[in-house]
Design a protein around this motif. Structure first.
Motif, mmCIF file in Angstrom:
data_model
loop_
_atom_site.group_PDB
_atom_site.id
_atom_site.type_symbol
_atom_site.label_atom_id
_atom_site.label_comp_id
_atom_site.label_asym_id
_atom_site.label_seq_id
_atom_site.Cartn_x
_atom_site.Cartn_y
_atom_site.Cartn_z
ATOM 1 N N SER A 3 0.813 -1.210 0.000
ATOM 2 C CA SER A 3 0.000 0.000 0.000
ATOM 3 C C SER A 3 0.846 1.259 0.000
ATOM 4 O O SER A 3 2.008 1.262 0.426
ATOM 5 C CB SER A 3 -0.940 0.020 1.208
ATOM 6 O OG SER A 3 -0.201 0.044 2.421
ATOM 7 N N VAL A 51 -1.433 10.410 -1.724
ATOM 8 C CA VAL A 51 -2.205 9.287 -2.266
ATOM 9 C C VAL A 51 -2.201 8.098 -1.308
ATOM 10 O O VAL A 51 -1.146 7.680 -0.814
ATOM 11 C CB VAL A 51 -1.637 8.854 -3.638
ATOM 12 C CG1 VAL A 51 -2.173 7.490 -4.054
ATOM 13 C CG2 VAL A 51 -1.967 9.902 -4.686
ATOM 14 N N LEU A 105 -3.627 4.145 -1.269
ATOM 15 C CA LEU A 105 -4.254 3.031 -1.971
ATOM 16 C C LEU A 105 -3.669 1.731 -1.444
ATOM 17 O O LEU A 105 -2.532 1.685 -1.001
ATOM 18 C CB LEU A 105 -4.087 3.140 -3.492
ATOM 19 C CG LEU A 105 -2.683 3.254 -4.101
ATOM 20 C CD1 LEU A 105 -2.069 1.872 -4.327
ATOM 21 C CD2 LEU A 105 -2.754 3.995 -5.429
ATOM 22 N N THR A 152 -5.147 -5.325 -9.628
ATOM 23 C CA THR A 152 -5.537 -3.957 -9.299
ATOM 24 C C THR A 152 -5.140 -3.069 -10.468
ATOM 25 O O THR A 152 -4.058 -3.224 -11.039
ATOM 26 C CB THR A 152 -4.835 -3.478 -8.015
ATOM 27 O OG1 THR A 152 -5.214 -4.344 -6.933
ATOM 28 C CG2 THR A 152 -5.216 -2.055 -7.677
ATOM 29 N N LEU A 181 -4.652 0.851 -11.982
ATOM 30 C CA LEU A 181 -4.513 2.291 -11.761
ATOM 31 C C LEU A 181 -4.813 2.999 -13.071
ATOM 32 O O LEU A 181 -4.093 2.810 -14.066
ATOM 33 C CB LEU A 181 -3.096 2.647 -11.303
ATOM 34 C CG LEU A 181 -2.548 1.936 -10.067
ATOM 35 C CD1 LEU A 181 -1.165 2.494 -9.718
ATOM 36 C CD2 LEU A 181 -3.485 2.071 -8.889
ATOM 37 N N ARG A 197 -0.358 8.107 -12.213
ATOM 38 C CA ARG A 197 -0.449 6.642 -12.156
ATOM 39 C C ARG A 197 0.930 5.986 -12.267
ATOM 40 O O ARG A 197 1.240 5.037 -11.542
ATOM 41 C CB ARG A 197 -1.394 6.118 -13.247
ATOM 42 C CG ARG A 197 -0.879 6.267 -14.651
ATOM 43 C CD ARG A 197 -1.805 5.694 -15.718
ATOM 44 N NE ARG A 197 -1.113 5.538 -16.968
ATOM 45 C CZ ARG A 197 -0.955 6.518 -17.859
ATOM 46 N NH1 ARG A 197 -1.461 7.713 -17.626
ATOM 47 N NH2 ARG A 197 -0.289 6.299 -18.975
ATOM 48 N N TYR A 235 -8.492 1.952 -9.193
ATOM 49 C CA TYR A 235 -8.249 3.297 -8.653
ATOM 50 C C TYR A 235 -8.096 4.229 -9.846
ATOM 51 O O TYR A 235 -7.369 3.918 -10.797
ATOM 52 C CB TYR A 235 -6.964 3.348 -7.835
ATOM 53 C CG TYR A 235 -7.027 2.655 -6.509
ATOM 54 C CD1 TYR A 235 -7.528 3.306 -5.377
ATOM 55 C CD2 TYR A 235 -6.580 1.344 -6.370
ATOM 56 C CE1 TYR A 235 -7.576 2.664 -4.150
ATOM 57 C CE2 TYR A 235 -6.630 0.696 -5.144
ATOM 58 C CZ TYR A 235 -7.133 1.365 -4.035
ATOM 59 O OH TYR A 235 -7.189 0.726 -2.825
ATOM 60 N N GLU A 236 -8.776 5.354 -9.796
ATOM 61 C CA GLU A 236 -8.589 6.374 -10.825
ATOM 62 C C GLU A 236 -7.899 7.576 -10.201
ATOM 63 O O GLU A 236 -8.307 8.056 -9.140
ATOM 64 C CB GLU A 236 -9.921 6.798 -11.439
ATOM 65 C CG GLU A 236 -9.748 7.788 -12.582
ATOM 66 C CD GLU A 236 -11.060 8.206 -13.237
ATOM 67 O OE1 GLU A 236 -11.006 9.043 -14.151
ATOM 68 O OE2 GLU A 236 -12.125 7.703 -12.825
ATOM 69 N N LEU A 237 -6.842 8.039 -10.869
ATOM 70 C CA LEU A 237 -6.096 9.197 -10.383
ATOM 71 C C LEU A 237 -6.262 10.373 -11.338
ATOM 72 O O LEU A 237 -6.325 10.184 -12.565
ATOM 73 C CB LEU A 237 -4.611 8.879 -10.241
ATOM 74 C CG LEU A 237 -4.192 8.005 -9.052
ATOM 75 C CD1 LEU A 237 -4.407 6.523 -9.358
ATOM 76 C CD2 LEU A 237 -2.745 8.250 -8.681
ATOM 77 N N VAL A 261 -6.332 10.466 -5.797
ATOM 78 C CA VAL A 261 -7.305 9.406 -6.086
ATOM 79 C C VAL A 261 -8.700 10.013 -6.110
ATOM 80 O O VAL A 261 -9.129 10.649 -5.139
ATOM 81 C CB VAL A 261 -7.228 8.285 -5.030
ATOM 82 C CG1 VAL A 261 -8.334 7.258 -5.269
ATOM 83 C CG2 VAL A 261 -5.864 7.605 -5.063
ATOM 84 N N ALA A 308 -12.251 4.814 -6.157
ATOM 85 C CA ALA A 308 -11.732 3.517 -5.724
ATOM 86 C C ALA A 308 -12.916 2.569 -5.613
ATOM 87 O O ALA A 308 -13.880 2.849 -4.899
ATOM 88 C CB ALA A 308 -11.014 3.629 -4.385
ATOM 89 N N TRP A 363 -17.016 1.130 -11.426
ATOM 90 C CA TRP A 363 -16.415 2.196 -12.237
ATOM 91 C C TRP A 363 -17.139 2.340 -13.562
ATOM 92 O O TRP A 363 -17.405 3.461 -14.012
ATOM 93 C CB TRP A 363 -14.938 1.889 -12.470
ATOM 94 C CG TRP A 363 -14.217 2.998 -13.197
ATOM 95 C CD1 TRP A 363 -13.642 4.101 -12.647
ATOM 96 C CD2 TRP A 363 -14.017 3.109 -14.608
ATOM 97 N NE1 TRP A 363 -13.098 4.885 -13.627
ATOM 98 C CE2 TRP A 363 -13.309 4.307 -14.838
ATOM 99 C CE3 TRP A 363 -14.367 2.307 -15.698
ATOM 100 C CZ2 TRP A 363 -12.950 4.726 -16.112
ATOM 101 C CZ3 TRP A 363 -14.015 2.716 -16.974
ATOM 102 C CH2 TRP A 363 -13.300 3.920 -17.172
#
Length: 221
Positions: free
Chosen positions: A4, A21, A23, A31, A33, A41, A198-200, A205, A208, A214
């Protein structure tokens, strides 16, 4: 096992690329990104791998703070980073690239050809002469040979034909490892996959949740 980022900050000179950030990546599974260029990302992947230092926050692996653990030591512990560029030894042949990865684990390069049989006729070629998609296949084959506990991949299917890209995500999803992939868009092959997303945006972020969630949020369901 979990990996993490906790309130992670990364600076490139005067510019901050990650703004605190947080996550978490589960011990096994996929996972994703997501984010446009400049979203952070790629920096998040590098922070997990230890190839960029944190200016704040922490990287935690198996409950231990590894923020000050150098990248080579994280690699020894079983972390494999496949960057978007310069992921293969361009002056070596495909066979030599695979042999280097295989020898470290008592294997032969033939093991990698199971994942990408398209590489077999390319074995005598220098890796630097391959197309972008072929280089991605070679880089990912090296990662498969490593039997890593953590696999971080930036733009896994860049330059690949759709069928090969789908095979690539199937391969990554089947690994007995913690797998994190980064890209600009959620690949079609993962839209119905039990992946966590996860979108940055601009180093933070903004989403999530599961891939299906999503899709619904973005109106793609």
């Amino acid at each position: 096992m979990t990996l993490s980022l906790r309130h992670a900050r990364v600076r490139y000179g005067p510019l901050e690329a990650l703004h605190g950030v947080t996550l978490a990546v589960p011990g096994r599974g996929l996972t994703v990104l997501l984010g446009r260029n400049g979203s952070g990302r790629t920096t998040a992947l590098r922070a997990l791998a230890g190839t960029v230092p944190l200016s704040g926050g922490a990287v935690v692996w198996d409950g231990a703070d590894v923020s000050r653990t150098p990248a080579f030591e994280r690699a020894r512990r079983g972390l494999c980073l496949v960057p978007e560029r310069r992921a293969v030894f361009g002056s070596l042949t495909v066979r030599e690239n695979l042999d280097l990865a295989a020898a470290a684990h008592g294997l032969t390069h033939e093991s990698a050809l199971v994942a990408y049989p398209q590489l077999e006729p390319l074995l005598p070629r220098r890796a630097g002469t391959l197309s972008g998609g072929e280089q991605r296949m070679l880089a990912l084959s090296r990662a498969v040979l490593a039997h890593a506990r953590v696999v971080l991949v930036d733009e896994p299917a860049q330059g690949m034909a759709p069928a090969v890209a789908a095979r690539t995500y199937e391969l990554l999803g089947s690994l007995d490892a913690c797998v994190v992939v980064a890209g600009q868009r959620l690949p079609p092959a993962l839209r119905d996959h039990p992946a966590f997303v996860y979108e940055l945006r601009r180093g933070a972020v903004v989403f999530a949740g599961e891939a299906g969630e999503w899709k619904r949020r973005e109106g793609r369901g």
